[in-house]
Write a protein that holds these residues in place. Structure first.
Motif, PDB file in Angstrom:
ATOM      1  N   ALA A 139       0.808  -1.221   0.000  1.00 32.59           N
ATOM      2  CA  ALA A 139       0.000   0.000   0.000  1.00 32.59           C
ATOM      3  C   ALA A 139       0.840   1.269   0.000  1.00 32.59           C
ATOM      4  O   ALA A 139       0.290   2.375  -0.069  1.00 32.59           O
ATOM      5  CB  ALA A 139      -0.920  -0.004   1.223  1.00 32.59           C
ATOM      6  N   GLY A 140       2.161   1.138   0.080  1.00 37.14           N
ATOM      7  CA  GLY A 140       3.032   2.293   0.028  1.00 37.14           C
ATOM      8  C   GLY A 140       3.364   2.920   1.362  1.00 37.14           C
ATOM      9  O   GLY A 140       3.960   4.000   1.414  1.00 37.14           O
ATOM     10  N   TYR A 141       3.022   2.245   2.461  1.00 35.52           N
ATOM     11  CA  TYR A 141       3.269   2.799   3.790  1.00 35.52           C
ATOM     12  C   TYR A 141       4.580   2.318   4.410  1.00 35.52           C
ATOM     13  O   TYR A 141       5.085   2.962   5.327  1.00 35.52           O
ATOM     14  CB  TYR A 141       2.127   2.433   4.733  1.00 35.52           C
ATOM     15  CG  TYR A 141       0.802   3.059   4.382  1.00 35.52           C
ATOM     16  CD1 TYR A 141       0.644   4.440   4.372  1.00 35.52           C
ATOM     17  CD2 TYR A 141      -0.305   2.266   4.077  1.00 35.52           C
ATOM     18  CE1 TYR A 141      -0.578   5.016   4.062  1.00 35.52           C
ATOM     19  CE2 TYR A 141      -1.529   2.835   3.767  1.00 35.52           C
ATOM     20  CZ  TYR A 141      -1.661   4.209   3.756  1.00 35.52           C
ATOM     21  OH  TYR A 141      -2.857   4.778   3.448  1.00 35.52           O
ATOM     22  N   ALA A 142       5.101   1.181   3.965  1.00 30.57           N
ATOM     23  CA  ALA A 142       6.320   0.606   4.534  1.00 30.57           C
ATOM     24  C   ALA A 142       7.422   0.615   3.488  1.00 30.57           C
ATOM     25  O   ALA A 142       7.170   0.366   2.303  1.00 30.57           O
ATOM     26  CB  ALA A 142       6.071  -0.819   5.018  1.00 30.57           C
ATOM     27  N   SER A 143       8.644   0.877   3.927  1.00 29.67           N
ATOM     28  CA  SER A 143       9.765   0.984   2.996  1.00 29.67           C
ATOM     29  C   SER A 143      10.187  -0.358   2.438  1.00 29.67           C
ATOM     30  O   SER A 143      10.870  -0.416   1.408  1.00 29.67           O
ATOM     31  CB  SER A 143      10.955   1.654   3.687  1.00 29.67           C
ATOM     32  OG  SER A 143      11.416   0.862   4.782  1.00 29.67           O
TER      33      SER A 143
END
Length: 275
Positions: A139-143
């Motif tokens: 979802a683009g929240y964690a690297s």
């Protein structure tokens, strides 16, 4: 940097040598002056007096208020699982982790005995964490998609992860009293995050109930009867200033749910997309 020789607030022993960057062991959020909660009243007092997340996390990391949880987390850290026999165990409460100005708060149940109780970082080093961080990465929240140890370089954007109970409980089942005691930490977490928080993801019924109780105690508007937990359930709460915050429920990322297909990647992705 030379080794610290001042006493650790929990153990009374000198702090370990500085943790090298990239190592598997977490930086200790506590300091020699960090105050230790040793009772329910102590948790309420020290949580309420935490002015920021750094202070709150430090105090959470040395909490000793629940004797059963203290005994269990330390026993597990001493005996260890055979697969991790050569690794040090954290053996303490696992504080929250993530963006200090989070717009999204994820509320789980409690650290796993050989997961966060070993690694020192919440949802790290076990299969539940594998599922959660992979979904947050999609979802683009964690690297990155994995969380194996506290020095693995993982960072979160706009998300902070916390738990209803910060110590690993026997049988993954904290008592009602332990949940009540630990709830003061979550209440203060909501206070500190109030300016930025927009959505909450509750993993499982205990996370859902913990958030609603913490929000009520923090002065949020929580209607009666309470909204019921369910996968994909949605409710809107209002902060003391009147700002709405969306609450979403998901089945917990435990192996009991992911191995049996009760929770699938698509189901988890769909809920996270609504955050």
């Amino acid at each position: 940097m030379p080794p610290r020789t001042d006493p650790h607030p929990l153990t009374g022993e000198p702090f370990p040598s500085p943790v090298p960057a990239g190592s598997g062991w977490p930086q200790d959020p506590a300091r020699s002056g960090t105050r230790v909660a040793r009772s329910e009243a102590g948790v309420r007092r020290l949580a309420g007096g935490a002015r920021d997340l750094a202070t709150l996390d430090a105090r959470v990391s040395v909490c000793s208020a629940c004797p059963r949880l203290v005994a269990w987390r330390e026993e597990v850290a001493h005996t260890r699982r055979a697969a991790y026999a050569d690794q040090p165990y954290w053996g303490r409460p696992a504080p929250g982790f993530g963006d200090p100005a989070a717009q999204i708060l994820v509320v789980g149940l409690a650290p796993a005995a050989h997961g966060a109780n070993r690694t020192g970082r919440i949802f790290t080093g076990d299969r539940s964490g594998d599922w959660l961080y992979a979904a947050l990465h999609r979802a683009g929240y964690a690297s990155q998609a994995s969380s194996t140890h506290a020095g693995d370089g993982l960072s979160l954007r706009s998300v902070r992860i916390t738990a209803a109970v910060h110590c690993a409980p026997p049988g993954n089942a904290p008592t009602a009293s332990e949940r009540h005691t630990c709830g003061a930490w979550l209440r203060r977490e909501l206070d500190v995050l109030d300016p930025t928080l927009r959505s909450v993801l509750a993993l499982g019924g205990i996370g859902w109930d913990a958030f609603l109780t913490g929000a009520r105690d923090a002065g949020w508007r929580v209607p009666r009867p309470r909204p019921r937990f369910g996968h994909g359930a949605e409710a809107h709460r209002h902060t003391p200033s009147g700002r709405p915050v969306r609450l979403l429920g998901s089945y917990h990322v435990s192996q009991q749910n992911t191995f049996t297909g009760r929770l699938t990647e698509a189901m988890l992705d769909e809920v996270i997309a609504r955050l």
